[in-house]
Design an enzyme around this catalytic site. Structure first.
Site, PDB file in Angstrom:
ATOM      1  N   HIS A 145      96.244 -10.587  17.116  1.00  0.00           N
ATOM      2  CA  HIS A 145      96.927 -10.426  18.416  1.00  0.00           C
ATOM      3  C   HIS A 145      97.101  -8.957  18.810  1.00  0.00           C
ATOM      4  CE1 HIS A 145      97.642 -14.669  18.673  1.00  0.00           C
ATOM      5  NE2 HIS A 145      98.396 -14.694  17.587  1.00  0.00           N
ATOM      6  N   HIS A 183      95.534 -19.809  17.192  1.00  0.00           N
ATOM      7  CA  HIS A 183      95.908 -19.045  18.389  1.00  0.00           C
ATOM      8  C   HIS A 183      94.771 -18.135  18.839  1.00  0.00           C
ATOM      9  CE1 HIS A 183      99.694 -19.908  16.155  1.00  0.00           C
ATOM     10  NE2 HIS A 183     100.120 -20.242  17.367  1.00  0.00           N
ATOM     11  N   ASP A 270      96.231 -22.375  10.615  1.00  0.00           N
ATOM     12  CA  ASP A 270      97.292 -23.033  11.395  1.00  0.00           C
ATOM     13  C   ASP A 270      96.717 -24.124  12.305  1.00  0.00           C
ATOM     14  OD1 ASP A 270      96.082 -20.941  12.776  1.00  0.00           O
ATOM     15  OD2 ASP A 270      97.960 -19.933  13.312  1.00  0.00           O
TER      16      ASP A 270
HETATM   17  C1  FKS Z   1     105.855 -21.033  18.688  1.00  0.00           C
HETATM   18  C2  FKS Z   1     105.938 -19.731  19.483  1.00  0.00           C
HETATM   19  C3  FKS Z   1     104.779 -18.828  19.185  1.00  0.00           C
HETATM   20  C4  FKS Z   1     104.142 -16.845  17.929  1.00  0.00           C
HETATM   21  C5  FKS Z   1     102.966 -17.379  17.187  1.00  0.00           C
HETATM   22  C6  FKS Z   1     102.181 -16.257  16.554  1.00  0.00           C
HETATM   23  C7  FKS Z   1     100.946 -16.755  15.866  1.00  0.00           C
HETATM   24  C8  FKS Z   1     100.319 -15.687  14.991  1.00  0.00           C
HETATM   25  C9  FKS Z   1      98.936 -16.044  14.442  1.00  0.00           C
HETATM   26  C10 FKS Z   1      98.466 -14.935  13.497  1.00  0.00           C
HETATM   27  F1  FKS Z   1      97.272 -15.212  13.013  1.00  0.00           F
HETATM   28  F2  FKS Z   1      98.396 -13.788  14.119  1.00  0.00           F
HETATM   29  F3  FKS Z   1      99.264 -14.825  12.465  1.00  0.00           F
HETATM   30  N1  FKS Z   1     105.139 -17.845  18.220  1.00  0.00           N
HETATM   31  N2  FKS Z   1     106.701 -22.076  19.248  1.00  0.00           N
HETATM   32  O1  FKS Z   1      98.967 -17.249  13.708  1.00  0.00           O
HETATM   33  O2  FKS Z   1      98.002 -16.217  15.468  1.00  0.00           O
HETATM   34 ZN    ZN Z   2      97.686 -18.393  14.614  1.00  0.00          ZN
END
Ligand code: FKS
Ligand code: ZN
Length: 328
Positions: A145, A183, A270
């Site tokens: 990110h 993500h 994830d």
């Molecule tokens: C969830 C709200 C979202 C942020 C999620 C971040 C994901 C991070 C990721 C990384 F690989 F960078 F770690 N919160 N209800 O998994 O993409």
């Molecule tokens: Zn992620």
């Protein structure tokens, strides 16, 4: 700590994730497990703005100088119509200036974790450069990110992007980056969007309904020189192996057609059915299949750890990709 649904809570991205993955690498007898070597920040500044990288080690000291403890996080951002051409002096302004969300937070040890994650990525890249078929950079915190001059979503330095640029600087003509975290890798996309020497392929939850929301749509194909060198596969909630693997196959075909000298995989698990913050439905048995398919590309491959929050299974799933790769 992180803000989750309006409450400040212990973050999902926690140290146990890396410990559990490492334990699984050991029990599966993958390896050897090697320590990282220290690297200066030159490679980071090849993909990130110098002022942004210099800011990261300064965050906690500036926060503490305000007499604060707890968790340093931003709460004010230069969004549409506000000034992003003037860099504030106060730590609260700087945190917002260099973030796209409130999700890349600092405690006292955060800079040293960021730096070690960066060192791990470069150390693993060196192994691949030296002729290893593959290496796994067990990075924590993650990176995809983080953009040229912004952090967010647990990410500070974009480890995969740093390694991709490092391979270019070491003489690789073409690098492909396949991001299979749930993500969208908005930072990675932004960094390489106008370049044809780094192909970026992303599979992820549809940003119409999923974080990070503001990038990752199917019509983002690159710009200028980079036109045609960015591919997004936004997928609906509930996507299981059938739908995921169809997009994955298409993405792998794009990588194969590009014929890169080296492949980087932003490896997030994830996508797992039991992930607490995600909405795909892959099962543990799917991860070795992913690894086998990546192996079939026949490319020197660097896996870089990104997300995956179902802690009990994060080791089995992440290492499942690696054992599948070893078989393939
Ligand atoms: C969830 C709200 C979202 C942020 C999620 C971040 C994901 C991070 C990721 C990384 F690989 F960078 F770690 N919160 N209800 O998994 O993409
Ligand atoms: Zn992620």
């Amino acid at each position: 700590m992180e803000l989750i649904s309006g409450a400040i809570m212990p973050g999902f991205e926690k140290p146990a994730r890396a410990e559990i993955i490492k334990a699984r690498v050991e029990s599966e007898k993958l390896g050897p497990i090697l320590p990282s070597a220290e690297h200066d920040l030159g490679a980071a500044k090849r993909v990130h703005a110098e002022d942004f990288i210099d800011f990261l080690p300064a965050v906690w000291p500036m926060w503490a100088a305000e007499g604060r403890s707890g968790t340093a996080m931003p709460f004010s951002w230069p969004t549409r119509g506000l000034r992003d051409d003037v860099r504030p002096r106060h730590i609260d302004g700087l945190l917002g200036f260099y973030s796209f969300d409130a999700g890349a937070n600092f405690v006292a040890g955060t800079w040293s974790a960021i730096k070690s994650s960066y060192d791990v990525a470069l150390s693993a890249a060196e192994l691949v450069k030296a002729g290893e078929r593959a290496a796994f950079a067990l990075c924590r915190p993650p990176g995809h990110h983080a953009g040229r001059a912004f952090m967010g979503g647990y990410c500070f330095i974009n480890n995969a992007a740093v390694a991709a640029q490092w391979f270019r600087d070491q003489g690789a003509a073409k690098v492909a980056l396949l991001d299979i975290d749930y993500h969208h890798g908005n930072g990675t996309q932004q960094i390489f969007y106008e370049r044809s020497d780094v192909l970026v392929v992303n599979l992820h939850g549809d940003p119409m309904v999923e974080y990070p929301f503001f990038l990752g749509h199917a019509d983002e194909n690159g710009a200028g020189e980079g036109e045609g060198f960015n591919h997004n596969y936004p997928l609906p909630f509930g996507t299981a192996w059938e739908g995921w693997s169809e997009a994955f196959e298409d993405g792998c075909a794009k990588v194969a057609a590009y014929a890169p000298d080296v492949l980087l995989v932003s490896l997030g698990v994830d996508t797992f059915e039991k992930d607490p913050i995600s909405q795909f439905k892959l099962v543990s048995g799917d991860y070795p299949k992913i690894g086998r398919r990546i192996a079939k590309l026949g490319l020197p491959t660097l896996f870089v750890m990104e997300g995956g929050y179902a802690v009990d299974e994060v080791g089995v799933n992440a290492v499942g990709v690696l054992t599948g790769f070893e078989e393939g």
